[in-house]
Design a protein around this motif. Structure first.
Motif, PDB file in Angstrom:
ATOM      1  N   UNK A 121      59.116  38.837  -8.854  1.00  0.00           N
ATOM      2  CA  UNK A 121      58.521  39.481  -7.681  1.00  0.00           C
ATOM      3  C   UNK A 121      59.358  39.194  -6.441  1.00  0.00           C
ATOM      4  N   UNK A 122      59.966  38.022  -6.436  1.00  0.00           N
ATOM      5  CA  UNK A 122      60.772  37.617  -5.303  1.00  0.00           C
ATOM      6  C   UNK A 122      62.098  38.377  -5.267  1.00  0.00           C
ATOM      7  N   UNK A 123      62.705  38.535  -6.448  1.00  0.00           N
ATOM      8  CA  UNK A 123      64.044  39.129  -6.506  1.00  0.00           C
ATOM      9  C   UNK A 123      64.000  40.659  -6.421  1.00  0.00           C
ATOM     10  N   UNK A 124      62.984  41.274  -7.028  1.00  0.00           N
ATOM     11  CA  UNK A 124      62.961  42.741  -7.110  1.00  0.00           C
ATOM     12  C   UNK A 124      63.133  43.433  -5.754  1.00  0.00           C
ATOM     13  N   UNK A 125      62.385  43.042  -4.694  1.00  0.00           N
ATOM     14  CA  UNK A 125      62.575  43.724  -3.405  1.00  0.00           C
ATOM     15  C   UNK A 125      63.997  43.567  -2.870  1.00  0.00           C
ATOM     16  N   UNK A 126      64.597  42.395  -3.107  1.00  0.00           N
ATOM     17  CA  UNK A 126      65.961  42.182  -2.625  1.00  0.00           C
ATOM     18  C   UNK A 126      66.931  43.127  -3.335  1.00  0.00           C
ATOM     19  N   UNK A 127      66.714  43.310  -4.646  1.00  0.00           N
ATOM     20  CA  UNK A 127      67.585  44.212  -5.392  1.00  0.00           C
ATOM     21  C   UNK A 127      67.384  45.651  -4.927  1.00  0.00           C
ATOM     22  N   UNK A 128      66.153  45.975  -4.555  1.00  0.00           N
ATOM     23  CA  UNK A 128      65.869  47.307  -4.052  1.00  0.00           C
ATOM     24  C   UNK A 128      66.608  47.552  -2.738  1.00  0.00           C
ATOM     25  N   UNK A 129      66.561  46.566  -1.849  1.00  0.00           N
ATOM     26  CA  UNK A 129      67.283  46.693  -0.580  1.00  0.00           C
ATOM     27  C   UNK A 129      68.779  46.815  -0.831  1.00  0.00           C
ATOM     28  N   UNK A 130      69.288  46.021  -1.791  1.00  0.00           N
ATOM     29  CA  UNK A 130      70.709  46.080  -2.106  1.00  0.00           C
ATOM     30  C   UNK A 130      71.095  47.440  -2.674  1.00  0.00           C
ATOM     31  N   UNK A 131      70.193  47.996  -3.503  1.00  0.00           N
ATOM     32  CA  UNK A 131      70.488  49.309  -4.086  1.00  0.00           C
ATOM     33  C   UNK A 131      70.572  50.376  -3.000  1.00  0.00           C
ATOM     34  N   UNK A 132      69.638  50.322  -2.037  1.00  0.00           N
ATOM     35  CA  UNK A 132      69.678  51.285  -0.934  1.00  0.00           C
ATOM     36  C   UNK A 132      70.966  51.122  -0.136  1.00  0.00           C
ATOM     37  N   UNK A 133      71.347  49.872   0.092  1.00  0.00           N
ATOM     38  CA  UNK A 133      72.575  49.599   0.835  1.00  0.00           C
ATOM     39  C   UNK A 133      73.798  50.145   0.099  1.00  0.00           C
ATOM     40  N   UNK A 134      73.916  49.788  -1.186  1.00  0.00           N
ATOM     41  CA  UNK A 134      75.093  50.208  -1.947  1.00  0.00           C
ATOM     42  C   UNK A 134      75.157  51.714  -2.096  1.00  0.00           C
ATOM     43  N   UNK A 135      73.998  52.335  -2.362  1.00  0.00           N
ATOM     44  CA  UNK A 135      73.979  53.788  -2.531  1.00  0.00           C
ATOM     45  C   UNK A 135      74.534  54.478  -1.301  1.00  0.00           C
ATOM     46  N   UNK A 150      69.344  52.517   4.481  1.00  0.00           N
ATOM     47  CA  UNK A 150      70.369  53.499   4.121  1.00  0.00           C
ATOM     48  C   UNK A 150      71.050  54.028   5.378  1.00  0.00           C
ATOM     49  N   UNK A 151      70.276  54.269   6.429  1.00  0.00           N
ATOM     50  CA  UNK A 151      70.858  54.767   7.675  1.00  0.00           C
ATOM     51  C   UNK A 151      71.846  53.751   8.240  1.00  0.00           C
ATOM     52  N   UNK A 152      71.406  52.487   8.334  1.00  0.00           N
ATOM     53  CA  UNK A 152      72.262  51.459   8.936  1.00  0.00           C
ATOM     54  C   UNK A 152      73.576  51.326   8.182  1.00  0.00           C
ATOM     55  N   UNK A 153      73.506  51.321   6.829  1.00  0.00           N
ATOM     56  CA  UNK A 153      74.732  51.092   6.070  1.00  0.00           C
ATOM     57  C   UNK A 153      75.566  52.355   5.911  1.00  0.00           C
ATOM     58  N   UNK A 154      74.934  53.519   5.922  1.00  0.00           N
ATOM     59  CA  UNK A 154      75.716  54.759   5.884  1.00  0.00           C
ATOM     60  C   UNK A 154      76.564  54.847   7.153  1.00  0.00           C
ATOM     61  N   UNK A 155      75.951  54.551   8.299  1.00  0.00           N
ATOM     62  CA  UNK A 155      76.690  54.602   9.562  1.00  0.00           C
ATOM     63  C   UNK A 155      77.783  53.541   9.580  1.00  0.00           C
ATOM     64  N   UNK A 156      77.456  52.337   9.079  1.00  0.00           N
ATOM     65  CA  UNK A 156      78.459  51.272   9.030  1.00  0.00           C
ATOM     66  C   UNK A 156      79.637  51.686   8.153  1.00  0.00           C
ATOM     67  N   UNK A 157      79.329  52.246   6.987  1.00  0.00           N
ATOM     68  CA  UNK A 157      80.387  52.689   6.085  1.00  0.00           C
ATOM     69  C   UNK A 157      81.284  53.719   6.756  1.00  0.00           C
ATOM     70  N   UNK A 158      80.664  54.629   7.484  1.00  0.00           N
ATOM     71  CA  UNK A 158      81.422  55.689   8.153  1.00  0.00           C
ATOM     72  C   UNK A 158      82.343  55.099   9.215  1.00  0.00           C
ATOM     73  N   UNK A 159      81.848  54.064   9.910  1.00  0.00           N
ATOM     74  CA  UNK A 159      82.696  53.416  10.910  1.00  0.00           C
ATOM     75  C   UNK A 159      83.830  52.667  10.226  1.00  0.00           C
ATOM     76  N   UNK A 160      83.494  51.962   9.127  1.00  0.00           N
ATOM     77  CA  UNK A 160      84.495  51.131   8.448  1.00  0.00           C
ATOM     78  C   UNK A 160      85.599  52.001   7.832  1.00  0.00           C
ATOM     79  N   UNK A 161      85.212  53.149   7.261  1.00  0.00           N
ATOM     80  CA  UNK A 161      86.175  53.945   6.507  1.00  0.00           C
ATOM     81  C   UNK A 161      87.283  54.492   7.414  1.00  0.00           C
TER      82      UNK A 161
END
Lengths: 253, 270
Positions: free
Chosen positions: A59-73, A150-161
């Motif tokens: 229960x502890x790990x699942x939400x973290x993996x969900x956040x990571x999946x949104x980030x990576x996607x 997803x918004x935060x990391x999509x924008x970050x990715x766009x800046x980084x790329x």
């Protein structure tokens, strides 16, 4: 919003035939979850620092993996794929020959990455719920939370790329993303660290993302969730501003 | 190096054509070694620190019977070592072979010289083994620095690392030389290598898996590599089990080399 929508439509048309690639993106967090549930969870037992002893390690790990999946996607979409379009295929040079402007391209790609991040989250989230790992109605907040991540990391990715010079540079991105994944309380609570390290970890965007998902899914709602949301909104907006300015300079028509 | 030694080396290379192919890969590596060393040290260091030290605190505090009193860091380090040998074997055996075997790649170029496909394979496999061993030794240095294993046992543990790496690389090269799309290599990584990584006893003993899955896991090459590396590193190797692990990995390497020879001949002699 006609411009960004046109770009999203273009991506939809192109990706129509490769939607199964999304399955691969969901497969990995599911693997992690199974491995945690079957194996490491039994080694860890009760997670210290969580009040409710009925909350298991999974229960502890699942939400973290969900956040990571949104980030990576979201981040994979705006780094790998956009690098190809920016430097290899010169897709944007052709797009900018149409009435679309650079702002439309940037907003459209972020919106598209958001869509992808959401799709991954919904499917993975449904899986998590099916495992019986959701305990509270607050868990409904997972969806808007994942959108924000997803918004935060999509924008970050766009800046980084825009700073990436060659495919080799993606290793440098990995060199930041991997430690963040490992240390941002994905697999164990913040209490494991000494206080100075805790502060450093709290500054990480992934840590705030995980808080944003973990607290509601464990049924906890406090100021931390609001702070995490504000943090990600500010982080993503700042990244978007940087990305826009950099793209204006890179893609002069 | 003295001139006499250089001359001797030249004669050796002239007699063994595979060494020319090996030399080609080494010359290439001379330009890019920095990045690979950073990754081969940073990666294990990060995983050891996060999973071994961080998660280890939770695991050790729990005193579950699964690890029989072994601290989690000591349990995890050899597992990660074998798993990274698999990953290095994959990275070095899959993508470079795929790219080399395409038209205008360096395999067709080498095949246009007196070198035979078997030489090209042998030289490249030698380089892959070198890469696996180099990364393994760097990882072991990190493990020794963490105080998990003493230097003597660490030196001995380099052998199972090399065996695990070649057991993955050789069959993989046999397949990668025939592949026509890179997405297949990515697919193999996602759907085969990653599951192996998660369920072959790297992070937790396979005894915790459901009964049927335990049997499957015990048959995978990564489990054999992990078990062998762990037994050597922790110093509790039993002769019978060790012989089985070594025999399994050697047999897989040999079968891989045999299949790769056939595949290389078919691909490069046309």
């Amino acid at each position: 919003m006609a411009g960004p929508a046109a770009l999203v439509e273009r991506n939809l048309v192109i990706y129509r035939h490769t939607w199964y690639l999304l399955l691969a993106e969901i497969f990995e967090p599911v693997l992690y979850l199974l491995s945690m549930g079957l194996g490491i969870g039994a080694l860890v037992g009760h997670v210290p620092g969580l009040g409710d002893p009925s909350v298991g390690y999974v229960d502890f790990v699942a939400p973290a993996l969900l956040a990571t999946a949104a980030m990576n996607g979201a981040m994979n979409e705006t780094t790998f794929n956009i690098y190809g379009k920016l430097r290899m295929l010169h897709t944007y040079d052709s797009i900018l020959a149409t009435p679309l402007r650079i702002r439309d391209v940037a907003l459209g790609e972020v919106a598209w990455a958001l869509l992808r991040g959401t799709a991954v989250t919904v499917v993975f989230g449904a899986g998590v719920a099916a495992f019986g790992l959701v305990h509270s109605l607050w868990a409904l907040l997972i969806l808007p939370g994942a959108l924000l991540i997803a918004f935060a990391f999509a924008a970050t990715g766009l800046a980084v790329v825009t700073y990436v010079r060659s495919w080799q540079d993606f290793q440098l991105i990995q060199l930041v993303m991997l430690p963040m994944f490992l240390f941002a309380t994905t697999f164990y609570p913040l209490g494991v660290y000494a206080r100075p390290v805790q502060i450093a970890v709290e500054c990480l965007p992934l840590y705030q993302s995980i808080e944003l998902i973990r607290e509601p899914s464990l049924g906890v709602m406090d100021a931390g969730v609001g702070f995490a949301a504000l943090y990600l909104l500010a982080f993503g907006s700042a990244a978007l501003v940087v990305a826009l300015r950099r793209l204006e300079r890179t893609l002069v028509p | 190096m003295t001139t006499a030694a250089t001359a001797q080396l030249d004669t050796l290379v002239a007699r063994v054509p595979a060494l020319r192919e090996f030399g080609y890969w080494m010359r290439r590596y001379r330009r890019v070694w920095r990045g690979t060393v950073v990754m081969s040290v940073a990666n294990p260091l990060l995983f050891l620190a996060a999973m071994g030290a961080g998660l280890g605190k939770l695991v050790d505090a729990n005193h579950s019977g699964h690890l029989a009193g072994t601290p989690y860091l000591d349990f995890l380090a050899p597992g990660l070592l074998a798993a990274s040998a698999m990953q290095n074997g994959f990275i070095e055996g899959a993508f470079p072979v795929f790219q080399s075997s395409r038209s205008r790649g360096n395999y067709p170029a080498a095949a246009a010289t007196p070198m035979r496909p078997g030489d090209i394979l042998a030289g490249h496999l030698l380089f892959v083994a070198f890469r696996v061993l180099l990364s393994g030794v760097l990882f072991l240095a990190v493990v020794v620095a963490f105080g998990v294993v003493g230097p003597a046992r660490a030196a001995l543990a380099a052998v199972p690392v090399l065996l695990t790496g070649t057991a993955f690389a050789a069959p993989l090269m046999a397949w990668a030389v025939t592949v026509d799309r890179q997405s297949r290599l990515n697919g193999l990584y996602r759907f085969v290598v990653m599951p192996l990584y998660m369920f072959s006893g790297t992070f937790f003993p396979i005894g915790q898996l459901p009964h049927w899955l335990r049997a499957v896991a015990a048959c995978t090459p990564l489990y054999q590599g992990v078990a062998l590396t762990r037994a050597v590193a922790l110093g509790d190797a039993r002769p019978g089990a060790t012989a089985v692990h070594i025999g399994y990995l050697l047999a897989l390497t040999a079968a891989g080399v045999w299949a790769a020879r056939r595949a290389y001949v078919r691909r490069l002699n046309r």
